[in-house]
Design a protein around this motif. Structure first.
Motif, mmCIF file in Angstrom:
data_model
loop_
_atom_site.group_PDB
_atom_site.id
_atom_site.type_symbol
_atom_site.label_atom_id
_atom_site.label_comp_id
_atom_site.label_asym_id
_atom_site.label_seq_id
_atom_site.Cartn_x
_atom_site.Cartn_y
_atom_site.Cartn_z
ATOM 1 N N SER A 111 -4.821 -4.383 0.756
ATOM 2 C CA SER A 111 -3.733 -4.763 1.692
ATOM 3 C C SER A 111 -3.796 -3.663 2.731
ATOM 4 C CB SER A 111 -2.268 -4.601 1.225
ATOM 5 O OG SER A 111 -2.110 -3.327 0.699
ATOM 6 N N LEU A 159 -1.130 -1.904 3.831
ATOM 7 C CA LEU A 159 -0.468 -0.634 3.451
ATOM 8 C C LEU A 159 -1.589 0.342 2.857
ATOM 9 C CD1 LEU A 159 2.199 0.785 3.059
ATOM 10 C CD2 LEU A 159 2.497 -0.339 1.035
ATOM 11 N N LYS A 160 -2.261 -0.091 2.087
ATOM 12 C CA LYS A 160 -3.374 0.806 1.131
ATOM 13 C C LYS A 160 -4.223 1.305 2.155
ATOM 14 C CE LYS A 160 -7.710 0.321 -1.368
ATOM 15 N NZ LYS A 160 -8.385 -0.409 -2.130
ATOM 16 N N TRP A 161 -4.636 1.005 3.324
ATOM 17 C CA TRP A 161 -5.402 1.422 4.323
ATOM 18 C C TRP A 161 -4.677 2.469 5.321
ATOM 19 C CZ3 TRP A 161 -10.145 1.817 2.980
ATOM 20 C CH2 TRP A 161 -10.707 0.914 2.432
ATOM 21 N N VAL A 162 -3.340 2.236 5.235
ATOM 22 C CA VAL A 162 -2.599 2.880 6.179
ATOM 23 C C VAL A 162 -2.248 4.397 5.487
ATOM 24 C CG1 VAL A 162 -0.308 3.392 6.945
ATOM 25 C CG2 VAL A 162 -1.463 1.149 7.523
ATOM 26 N N LEU A 163 -1.744 4.165 3.994
ATOM 27 C CA LEU A 163 -1.636 5.158 3.436
ATOM 28 C C LEU A 163 -2.849 6.154 2.850
ATOM 29 C CD1 LEU A 163 0.814 3.640 0.606
ATOM 30 C CD2 LEU A 163 1.459 5.356 2.437
ATOM 31 N N ASN A 204 1.844 -2.631 -7.477
ATOM 32 C CA ASN A 204 1.594 -1.656 -6.362
ATOM 33 C C ASN A 204 2.798 -0.725 -6.195
ATOM 34 O OD1 ASN A 204 -1.039 -2.727 -6.285
ATOM 35 N ND2 ASN A 204 -0.406 -4.065 -4.674
ATOM 36 N N ILE A 212 2.267 3.281 -5.941
ATOM 37 C CA ILE A 212 2.823 4.110 -4.700
ATOM 38 C C ILE A 212 4.046 5.177 -5.145
ATOM 39 C CG2 ILE A 212 3.808 3.919 -2.514
ATOM 40 C CD1 ILE A 212 2.134 1.204 -2.425
#
Length: 118
Positions: free
Chosen positions: A23, A25-29, A94, A98
């Protein structure tokens, strides 16, 4: 050994992010955590040259508040799992990954920074 221990939360965050489904969000985090690792390493090397000495009260407060935050975050996690098991809300896997990563990151990185400032 204590310096190595401070990297465990961020390494755990990276491992969890690799296990989280694909997702944005995964790459942003992931990018944020990599930037935080670089920033923490830069600040740590800068502090090695300055070497500010803290008394035992500051170190005791850091330990005390880190443990208190871990207790609160674990209590909230138990409540979330209870709500999840009763079927009132449905949290995805997820969300829990997180949440666990943040509960490792906040007490070991953010709380000591705040306590050292005051």
């Amino acid at each position: 050994m204590t310096r190595l221990f401070t990297y465990f939360p961020i390494i755990g965050l990276l491992l969890i992010l690799f296990l989280v489904e694909e997702s944005i969000l995964k790459w942003v985090l992931l990018i944020l955590s990599i930037l935080l690792i670089v920033l923490a390493k830069y600040i740590r090397t800068k502090q090695d040259t300055d070497e500010v000495e803290y008394d035992d009260r500051v170190n005791a407060n850091i330990t005390k508040w880190s443990l208190r935050l871990m207790f609160v975050f674990n209590s909230i996690l138990l409540l979330l799992l209870l709500v999840e098991s009763k079927g009132f809300f449905h949290f995805g896997m997820n969300f829990f990954f997180i949440y666990l990563a943040l509960t490792l990151f906040i007490p070991f990185y953010i709380a000591p920074l705040i306590i050292k400032r005051f």
